[in-house]
Design an enzyme around this catalytic site. Sequence first.
Site, mmCIF file in Angstrom:
data_model
loop_
_atom_site.group_PDB
_atom_site.id
_atom_site.type_symbol
_atom_site.label_atom_id
_atom_site.label_comp_id
_atom_site.label_asym_id
_atom_site.label_seq_id
_atom_site.Cartn_x
_atom_site.Cartn_y
_atom_site.Cartn_z
ATOM 1 N N ARG A 164 0.831 -1.223 0.000
ATOM 2 C CA ARG A 164 0.000 0.000 0.000
ATOM 3 C C ARG A 164 0.859 1.265 0.000
ATOM 4 N NH1 ARG A 164 -3.168 -3.636 -0.595
ATOM 5 N NH2 ARG A 164 -5.306 -3.692 0.191
ATOM 6 N N SER A 252 -10.407 -0.238 3.230
ATOM 7 C CA SER A 252 -9.709 -0.455 4.503
ATOM 8 C C SER A 252 -9.195 0.881 5.015
ATOM 9 C CB SER A 252 -8.501 -1.364 4.305
ATOM 10 O OG SER A 252 -8.902 -2.619 3.840
ATOM 11 N N GLU A 352 -4.671 4.143 6.086
ATOM 12 C CA GLU A 352 -4.336 3.911 4.677
ATOM 13 C C GLU A 352 -4.667 5.150 3.825
ATOM 14 O OE1 GLU A 352 -5.872 1.359 1.335
ATOM 15 O OE2 GLU A 352 -5.529 -0.152 2.880
HETATM 16 N N1 EPU Z 1 -11.337 -10.158 10.490
HETATM 17 C C1 EPU Z 1 -12.095 -10.225 11.634
HETATM 18 N N2 EPU Z 1 -12.993 -9.223 11.878
HETATM 19 C C2 EPU Z 1 -13.159 -8.182 11.034
HETATM 20 C C3 EPU Z 1 -12.377 -8.096 9.867
HETATM 21 C C4 EPU Z 1 -11.454 -9.101 9.610
HETATM 22 O O1 EPU Z 1 -11.974 -11.155 12.426
HETATM 23 O O2 EPU Z 1 -14.001 -7.328 11.333
HETATM 24 C C5 EPU Z 1 -10.403 -11.234 10.193
HETATM 25 C C6 EPU Z 1 -10.930 -12.081 9.020
HETATM 26 O O3 EPU Z 1 -11.782 -13.095 9.461
HETATM 27 C C7 EPU Z 1 -9.658 -12.639 8.424
HETATM 28 C C8 EPU Z 1 -8.647 -11.524 8.683
HETATM 29 O O4 EPU Z 1 -9.169 -10.702 9.724
HETATM 30 O O5 EPU Z 1 -9.240 -13.767 9.128
HETATM 31 C C9 EPU Z 1 -8.365 -10.691 7.433
HETATM 32 O O6 EPU Z 1 -9.588 -10.146 6.933
HETATM 33 P P1 EPU Z 1 -9.877 -10.015 5.355
HETATM 34 O O7 EPU Z 1 -9.603 -11.304 4.679
HETATM 35 O O8 EPU Z 1 -11.229 -9.416 5.203
HETATM 36 O O9 EPU Z 1 -8.763 -9.039 4.820
HETATM 37 P P2 EPU Z 1 -8.099 -7.729 5.435
HETATM 38 O O10 EPU Z 1 -6.701 -8.048 5.820
HETATM 39 O O11 EPU Z 1 -8.973 -7.150 6.482
HETATM 40 C C10 EPU Z 1 -7.066 -6.922 3.185
HETATM 41 C C11 EPU Z 1 -6.980 -5.634 2.424
HETATM 42 C C12 EPU Z 1 -8.255 -5.419 1.621
HETATM 43 C C13 EPU Z 1 -8.418 -6.566 0.654
HETATM 44 C C14 EPU Z 1 -8.480 -7.880 1.453
HETATM 45 C C15 EPU Z 1 -8.464 -9.075 0.536
HETATM 46 C C16 EPU Z 1 -5.516 -4.170 3.682
HETATM 47 C C17 EPU Z 1 -5.417 -2.990 4.590
HETATM 48 N N3 EPU Z 1 -6.747 -4.526 3.335
HETATM 49 O O12 EPU Z 1 -8.100 -6.774 4.155
HETATM 50 O O13 EPU Z 1 -8.072 -4.214 0.859
HETATM 51 O O14 EPU Z 1 -9.594 -6.428 -0.120
HETATM 52 O O15 EPU Z 1 -7.304 -7.995 2.296
HETATM 53 O O16 EPU Z 1 -7.202 -9.203 -0.050
HETATM 54 O O17 EPU Z 1 -4.503 -4.746 3.317
HETATM 55 C C18 EPU Z 1 -8.424 -1.868 0.808
HETATM 56 O O18 EPU Z 1 -7.197 -1.752 0.809
HETATM 57 O O19 EPU Z 1 -9.188 -0.873 0.780
HETATM 58 C C19 EPU Z 1 -9.001 -3.211 0.885
HETATM 59 C C20 EPU Z 1 -10.318 -3.415 0.989
#
Ligand code: EPU
Length: 356
Positions: A164, A252, A352
């Site tokens: 990012r 995010s 972000e």
């Molecule tokens: N989780 C929770 N509770 C929540 C949110 C997440 O327990 O409220 C847990 C999920 O169950 C999972 C882990 O945290 O085990 C990661 O969650 P998720 O797979 O939704 O991905 P993320 O790390 O929260 C990142 C990116 C997203 C991208 C997704 C999929 C960043 C900051 N965010 O989110 O990017 O779509 O992975 O690759 O790296 C963005 O940058 O705007 C964005 C949406």
Amino acid sequence: MLVENQCPLQALNTFGIAARAQQLVRIADESDVRAVLDDPELRDRPKFVLGGGSNIVLTGDVKALVLKVEVAGRRLVGETPRHWIIEAGAGENWHDLVAWTLDQGWPGLENLALIPGTVGASPVQNIGAYGVELQDCFDSLDAVDLESGRIFVLDSAQCAFSYRDSIFKHAAAMGLQGRRGLGLAGRALILRVRLALPKAWKPVLGYADIERRMALEGAVVSDVTPRRVFDWVCDIRRHKLPDPAVLGNAGSFFKNPSVTPEQCADIIARDPKVVHYPMPDGSIKLAAGWMIDACGWKGKTVGRAGVYERQALVLVNRGTMQQPCTGGEIMTLAKAIQTSVYERFGIRLEPEPVVV
Ligand code: EPU
């Protein structure tokens, strides 16, 4: 060149925050940038480059001259033995580009479907989702230097991509974290981006949400087509993330923080369920969404700013069109979240979006 005075920005940022640009100029091509730089009243003004407005928090009216990027066009510009080279204007919608490349038979962007924003913003924060980052398919870009008007080309190494992050997010006197060279924040306007899409397509299926989807449909790797991955990603995102057209947000709100294995072991000792991923460089990435959720923030509202009920990493505008939340309310909520995550996990979450 048309200069728009007191231009409303509510429809030009995905949070739907009501603010104005004192002056705004639309940039359809390099000649519009040249006209700004030739204008004695505009030339020396601080400038703010606005793409799709999907990664900004406006905390007030924008005093800098807003350059709204509307450079259009998408085409195949070349090929190498292994890649198709596609070029798109910075003002093109990112998701439309992804869908168009698939329609043309040039897959490779399907994991990045439905990311809000424009093509020109995609290298700025090195957009990423479901195991793919822009840098994986980036070829080069054309940009214009907002001081000299000179057009220049940057390749992937020169963009200094990381998670990012890129050279476009750092101010001129960068020198941060051992990085050398000049930052380009506020200095460059991206005109066109070229992507290298592989002729021999291989699906990227390692992300947990996609693996779950495959298991649910009983799909095996040999059945998987680019269109199927695209549909899965669209479906997953529609389920987990709010549509900015319906509920204002900037995706995010925080980056997933990176820690050492020792720090991670320390956190696991206290919170065994913390979601974490080992990275190729030996560091560990923690799921910020999980930590925010664990602190009880999911679904909470403070003033007119809220934490989305299905993804705690996403802050949303709970106001109305007439009375939307302010950037100040978003930042107050963000600071409260940062404080509770720091108190519980000892981790400082980094926003972000760019705070303007
Ligand atoms: N989780 C929770 N509770 C929540 C949110 C997440 O327990 O409220 C847990 C999920 O169950 C999972 C882990 O945290 O085990 C990661 O969650 P998720 O797979 O939704 O991905 P993320 O790390 O929260 C990142 C990116 C997203 C991208 C997704 C999929 C960043 C900051 N965010 O989110 O990017 O779509 O992975 O690759 O790296 C963005 O940058 O705007 C964005 C949406």
